[in-house]
Design an enzyme around this catalytic site. Structure first.
Site, PDB file in Angstrom:
ATOM      1  N   TYR A  46       0.841  -1.209   0.000  1.00 48.61           N
ATOM      2  CA  TYR A  46       0.000   0.000   0.000  1.00 48.61           C
ATOM      3  C   TYR A  46       0.872   1.254   0.000  1.00 48.61           C
ATOM      4  CZ  TYR A  46      -3.747   3.243   1.058  1.00 48.61           C
ATOM      5  OH  TYR A  46      -4.640   4.275   0.980  1.00 48.61           O
ATOM      6  N   THR A  75     -11.033  17.974 -24.085  1.00 44.60           N
ATOM      7  CA  THR A  75     -12.300  17.808 -23.369  1.00 44.60           C
ATOM      8  C   THR A  75     -12.124  17.696 -21.844  1.00 44.60           C
ATOM      9  OG1 THR A  75     -12.123  15.447 -23.830  1.00 44.60           O
ATOM     10  CG2 THR A  75     -13.454  16.754 -25.349  1.00 44.60           C
ATOM     11  N   ARG A  77     -15.222  14.136 -33.354  1.00 44.35           N
ATOM     12  CA  ARG A  77     -14.475  15.224 -32.720  1.00 44.35           C
ATOM     13  C   ARG A  77     -14.962  16.513 -33.375  1.00 44.35           C
ATOM     14  NH1 ARG A  77     -13.572  14.050 -28.000  1.00 44.35           N
ATOM     15  NH2 ARG A  77     -11.709  12.991 -27.334  1.00 44.35           N
ATOM     16  N   PHE A 119     -20.166  13.896 -25.244  1.00 38.77           N
ATOM     17  CA  PHE A 119     -19.884  12.985 -26.359  1.00 38.77           C
ATOM     18  C   PHE A 119     -19.804  11.525 -25.913  1.00 38.77           C
ATOM     19  CE2 PHE A 119     -15.379  12.239 -25.411  1.00 38.77           C
ATOM     20  CZ  PHE A 119     -15.107  13.318 -24.582  1.00 38.77           C
TER      21      PHE A 119
END
Ligand SMILES: Cc1ncc(COP(=O)(O)O)c(C=O)c1O
Length: 463
Positions: free
Chosen positions: A78, A131, A388, A454
């Site tokens: 971890y 985006t 796009r 989108f």
């Protein structure tokens, strides 16, 4: 400007295959039903119904045997994992940034960086929006300004470095608002939304000089930095004899920090990181990452993922790898272009971008020409591409639609996945749709999610 790489001549893939994944073909009747069920959004198609998947180059890479064997060395502790230190060492060695924080993918890094570096009301100038990057800038209270050179908005302009920043536009913003209002410059290498277009080292040097005078940091979206470096090597005077490794290090040395989606250049299926040379930024980000991603020595990644990224970074900087990778993209682009089909030129690094406005000149942008064309390409042959254009561009914070100049369908080529024969099939399919283009009637949006529409918007066909 002549194409950097002519149709296939001397390049070949610098690898051979030792495992393959079988592809499935479907009937046209099946595909018609599948795309209707997906609301004419290729993101909503089950991949089982796809033949050649050109949706994205993100996380779709084929890993090498070296990467797979590095997986087995993953230290899943971890805290303080050995794999984290190997990733840190690779980033410091090959990119040169001082401090790094792993994240589950690129947008995890964008979230943290935006929260740390943007104060509400500040401006973030950049070389065309991306985006997820812009949405995180806006969620942090910032406002993005596009300062890419004008040539980038014209699909036919042959400028060799359409990713360049217009320093004059930047200077106007600084003069109007004051340098303290600028959070940082958001500089993407091989600009995705412009069609995978590079910036030049000369432009970056000018930007660097300008920002040193005004005390503004440059944050580098280095998702496709090695592909950008390849274009600098091929096109920019003085770089022909430099290796991609050297050019990448030089690019990074002229910037102050970075966000990275390792799912592209770095040849893995998941992962990313944030990097900075500024200890104060690092300290705050290191604290914030535990809220969103995980402890700062794994940031949402398994140890094995960090191992694979460390190996993938080195492989991505190999000159032969980039020559074959971009050679394949250009092979496809030249084939499509020679059939008289309009594409963004010069051909970019990670895909071929069809100019849907010219392909479907009878469709206004409100009928979603690129979305419609992506759906038709799927119906034709089972090839999945993506929009796009106006759908990806989304809405301004005041709710108005953005109307981007570029209305494109992206045929994105996954790295080390498909063969030259696949490229031939793709080109033939695009030509077949081109022959019947006048019969395509467009789409109407019937569901629109609030963020990054989108991915999940749905449409129906205009009758
Ligand atoms: C230029 C650029 N920046 C950022 C991202 C976001 O990265 P991710 O998809 O890993 O969150 C992408 C992914 O497509 C990208 O292309």
């Amino acid at each position: 400007m002549s194409e950097v790489i002519k149709a296939r001549s001397s390049w070949a893939e610098p690898y051979k295959m030792k495992m393959v994944e079988l592809l499935k073909t479907t009937t046209k009747a099946h595909r018609l039903k599948a795309i209707q069920k997906a609301g004419y959004n290729t993101f909503l198609l089950p991949s089982e119904d796809v033949y050649i998947d050109l949706l994205t180059d993100s996380g779709t890479n084929a890993m090498s045997d070296r990467q797979w064997s590095a997986f087995m060395l993953g230290d899943e502790a971890y805290a303080g994992s050995k794999s984290y230190f190997r990733l840190e060492a690779a980033i410091q060695k090959f990119y040169g940034y001082k401090y790094i924080i792993p994240t589950h993918q690129g947008r995890g890094a964008e979230n943290i960086l935006s929260q740390v570096m943007i104060k509400p009301g500040q401006i973030i100038p950049g070389n065309m929006y991306f985006t997820t990057t812009r949405v995180h800038q806006e969620l942090a209270g910032g406002k993005f300004y596009d300062i890419i050179i004008e040539e980038a908005h014209d699909p036919n302009n042959l400028h060799p470095f359409k990713g360049n920043i217009d320093i004059q536009k930047l200077d106007e913003l600084v003069k109007k608002n004051g340098a303290e209002k600028i959070a940082y410059i958001s500089l993407a290498s091989n600009v995705n939304m412009a069609g995978g277009q590079p910036f030049s080292m000369e432009n970056l040097k000018q930007l660097h000089q300008y920002t040193r005078k005004h005390n503004i940091q440059i944050i580098h979206d280095m998702t496709r930095v090695a592909e950008n470096a390849y274009f600098i090597q091929q096109r920019e005077p003085g770089y022909r004899k430099k290796s991609i490794r050297q050019i990448v290090k030089e690019i990074c040395s002229l910037t102050d920090g970075a966000t990275m989606s390792a799912k592209k250049d770095a040849l893995v299926n998941i992962g990313g990181f944030m990097a900075t040379n500024d200890y104060k930024v690092y300290e705050e980000a290191r604290n914030l990452v535990v809220v969103y991603e995980g402890l700062h020595t794994y940031g949402g990644l398994a140890g094995r993922d960090m191992e694979a990224i460390a190996v993938g970074i080195e492989e991505s900087l190999d000159d032969q790898h980039q020559k074959a990778r971009i050679g394949q993209v250009h092979y496809l682009g030249n084939k499509i272009k020679s059939a008289g089909i309009p594409i963004v030129q010069p051909i970019g690094g990670h895909g071929v971008f069809i100019d849907a406005k010219s392909f479907l000149p009878h469709l206004p942008q409100d009928l979603f020409p690129a979305q419609s064309l992506a759906a038709e390409l799927y119906i034709e042959s089972g090839i999945r591409t993506m929009e796009r254009g106006i759908v990806s561009a989304g809405r301004r914070p005041n709710g108005e639609n953005y109307y981007p100049n570029l209305e494109l369908v992206r045929l994105t080529i996954p790295r080390r996945v498909y063969t030259q024969a696949h490229m031939d099939v793709i080109a033939e399919s695009v030509s077949a749709v081109f022959q019947r283009r006048s019969r395509i009637k467009g789409l109407k949006m019937i569901y629109e999610p609030k963020y990054l529409r989108f991915f999940q918007a749905t449409f129906e066909k205009i009758k």
